[in-house]
Design a protein around this motif. Structure first.
Motif, short mmCIF file in Angstrom:
data_model
loop_
_atom_site.label_atom_id
_atom_site.label_comp_id
_atom_site.label_asym_id
_atom_site.label_seq_id
_atom_site.Cartn_x
_atom_site.Cartn_y
_atom_site.Cartn_z
N ALA A 322 83.72 56.61 17.96
CA ALA A 322 84.06 57.17 19.28
C ALA A 322 82.92 56.94 20.27
O ALA A 322 83.15 56.65 21.44
N LEU A 323 81.68 57.04 19.79
CA LEU A 323 80.54 56.83 20.67
C LEU A 323 80.43 55.38 21.10
O LEU A 323 80.03 55.07 22.23
N ARG A 324 80.81 54.45 20.21
CA ARG A 324 80.78 53.02 20.58
C ARG A 324 81.89 52.69 21.57
O ARG A 324 81.70 51.89 22.49
N LEU A 325 83.06 53.30 21.36
CA LEU A 325 84.18 53.02 22.26
C LEU A 325 84.01 53.69 23.62
O LEU A 325 84.48 53.18 24.64
N ARG A 326 83.35 54.84 23.62
CA ARG A 326 83.17 55.57 24.87
C ARG A 326 81.73 56.07 24.95
O ARG A 326 81.44 57.27 24.81
N PRO A 327 80.78 55.16 25.18
CA PRO A 327 79.36 55.56 25.22
C PRO A 327 79.08 56.50 26.38
O PRO A 327 79.71 56.42 27.44
#
Length: 555
Positions: A322-327
């Motif tokens: 999730a952090l990679r998709l929505r940093p």
């Protein structure tokens, strides 16, 4: 008909060589089996013939009997591939042991006509002698009994405390759960571990048994809604009240989501948790918000594989994805300027401070406290006016505010006596001066020891939440801009005062260690990554004490 055939095949090892009676609530199935076929449906006739031919040589005979639908609850529940969460009933012998130990209860708070252990009960369906939904009713002054769903335990404990009733509660022994401290605070007597037996928990008149009753670790607790144990407050401080309230809210959302899918939220598999998180992520929630949901679910959910939900490898991988998709996007500049705000706070309607309204006095004090202490509004919420928590140094040169777990020191800004009118003007921005004026003014309507209280009806004098104080900070910035004739900036965030104050303090020569100590950051990395702003080219370059030159330039 197919269900009958599959059941016979599944239990063949136990049924072989016996006469078999099939009980079903389908009259058509009964007719086709007993008459060895029928004329109205070729498909059913072929299925009945197939069953009878298959049974030859395996069973001595096959016969069907009709059972009323409302009596066939066990098979109905199993046909849905799961038992109803929250509808488990304790074995009567175990309940009699509870009655023998604590006395016989007269009211079952969470029951149905089939599962009640008492002559009177509340239920979510009729019949309900005392009413529908116990959580919406006023509980009678009798000895009560409750074996509620785990998701309702926080609400049950809160209601016991509010209504001061006597209750025999049967919860799982999960001391790491967020509600366990409340349970300890209310128990009156000695808790009893329930004996473990295979038929401890059942549904549908005993036809469905819980597959793993040992996982619940059930105990009976005699509770009284008036705790008197000195260690209770210490236990309750393990989590901040605002954190507990937030976790309970997030958990209720997850429990409702599970209930819509006929799944027990306490025992839901990791796949369900991930599906819930994915739906929230698809709705636009940030990874940091998802972390709050995971923490809340972990506080109530049964451990998975010996560890909490938050430590599950799949959940950890989900958060990373999730952090990679929505940093997270960290801004390096703000939409508002500190020098302009300070100039506005030194003029009407924020001055003269002895004559301003309660509203403007509150807004000014909250903003100056936040900007000069580098603290969050949650820390400001923890401040108190109790003598042991608030102290003014002689000459009003400092103010000491003791909070959980540390303390805040506010330095006076150009305190009297004044050498020149310039110093007197800069003293208008002194947080100690504003705090002293606020404490004396608010004493007229204060109803709590919390430092910052609401100034408007209907909550006037009551404690101000951190959300309300965040709005006050934003409002103070907007009104200060308006006071000096500037248009109000957009997208103001109350939390930005920490980054603004810390960055300006760094520019003025304050060491990173001192900044992190004042703000409560464990490492310099926190400031550098999340709070360091580019303030090199803003009109104001210093915080309060070192802001005087910038203040003079903009005045």
């Amino acid at each position: 008909m197919i269900a009958v055939f599959l059941a016979l095949k599944h239990f063949l090892q136990d049924l072989s060589g016996h006469h078999v009676l099939i009980r079903t609530d389908n009259t058509t199935v009964v007719s086709y089996i007993n008459h060895q076929g029928g004329l109205r449906s070729r498909l059913l006739c072929n299925l009945a013939s197939h069953i009878l031919l298959w049974a030859q040589g395996k069973l001595l005979s096959v016969k069907a009997a009709y059972i009323l639908g409302h009596l066939n609850v066990g098979a109905d529940a199993l046909s849905r591939q799961s038992a109803r969460p929250g509808e488990w009933k304790l074995h009567t012998e175990v309940v009699e042991l509870i009655w023998k130990t604590y006395g016989r209860a007269q009211v079952d708070l969470f029951a149905t006509e089939e599962s009640t252990q008492c002559p009177l009960w509340y239920s979510l369906e009729h019949p309900a002698p005392l009413g529908l939904d116990a959580m919406l009713q006023t509980w009678p002054r009798l000895l009560l009994y409750a074996f509620p769903p785990v998701s309702l335990l926080p609400g049950v404990l809160e209601k016991v405390c509010q209504e001061r009733v006597d209750l025999i509660l049967v919860p799982p022994y999960w001391p790491t759960r967020i509600w366990f401290a409340d349970l300890i605070s209310l128990f009156h007597g000695s808790p009893m571990e329930l004996p473990l037996r295979q038929d401890l928990l059942s549904q549908a008149g005993g036809t469905i048994l819980h597959p793993r009753p040992e996982m619940w670790k059930l105990w009976a607790w005699p509770l009284r809604g008036q705790g008197s144990y000195s260690f209770v407050e210490t236990i309750l401080q393990s989590r901040d009240p605002s954190t507990r309230k937030l976790y309970m809210y997030k958990w209720k959302l997850f429990a409702t989501w599970c209930g819509q899918r006929n799944m027990d939220p306490v025992q839901s598999p990791i796949s369900f948790v991930l599906q819930f998180l994915q739906e929230k992520f698809s709705e636009g929630l940030t990874p940091s918000t998802l972390k709050v949901y995971i923490a809340a679910i972990s506080a109530y959910h049964n451990p998975v594989g010996g560890s909490s939900v938050g430590r599950d490898p799949l959940v950890i991988c989900f958060l990373r994805g999730a952090l990679r998709l929505r940093p997270a996007v960290r801004t390096k500049t703000l939409t508002w300027d500190l020098a302009i705000v300070l100039q506005g706070l030194a003029e009407a309607p924020f001055e003269p401070i002895e004559e301003v309204s309660d509203t403007f006095l509150t807004l000014k004090t909250v903003f100056l406290s936040a900007i000069s202490s580098l603290k969050r509004t949650g820390d400001l919420e923890a401040m108190s006016v109790a003598p042991s928590c608030l102290e003014f140094a002689p000459g009003m040169i400092k103010a000491f505010l003791h909070t959980r777990p540390g303390h805040i020191t506010l330095e006076a800004f150009c305190p009297p006596p004044f050498i020149n009118p310039d110093q007197e003007r800069r003293n208008l921005l002194c947080p100690v001066r504003a705090l002293d004026a606020y404490v004396h003014r608010a004493a007229l309507w204060r109803k709590t020891d919390q430092l910052f209280v609401c100034y408007g009806s209907p909550r006037r004098g009551g404690p101000a939440s951190k959300q309300r104080m965040s709005k006050w900070v934003v409002e103070a910035i907007s009104l200060a801009y308006k006071a000096v004739g500037h248009p109000c900036p957009l997208a103001i965030c109350a939390h930005s005062t920490r980054g603004m104050a810390a960055s300006k303090a760094l520019m003025s020569g304050v060491s990173l260690d001192d900044i992190c100590g004042a703000a409560g950051w464990s490492s310099q990395h926190t400031f550098i990554r999340f709070y360091n702003l580019d303030v090199n080219y803003t009109p104001g370059a210093l915080v309060l004490q070192d802001n005087s030159q910038a203040f003079e330039d903009t005045a």
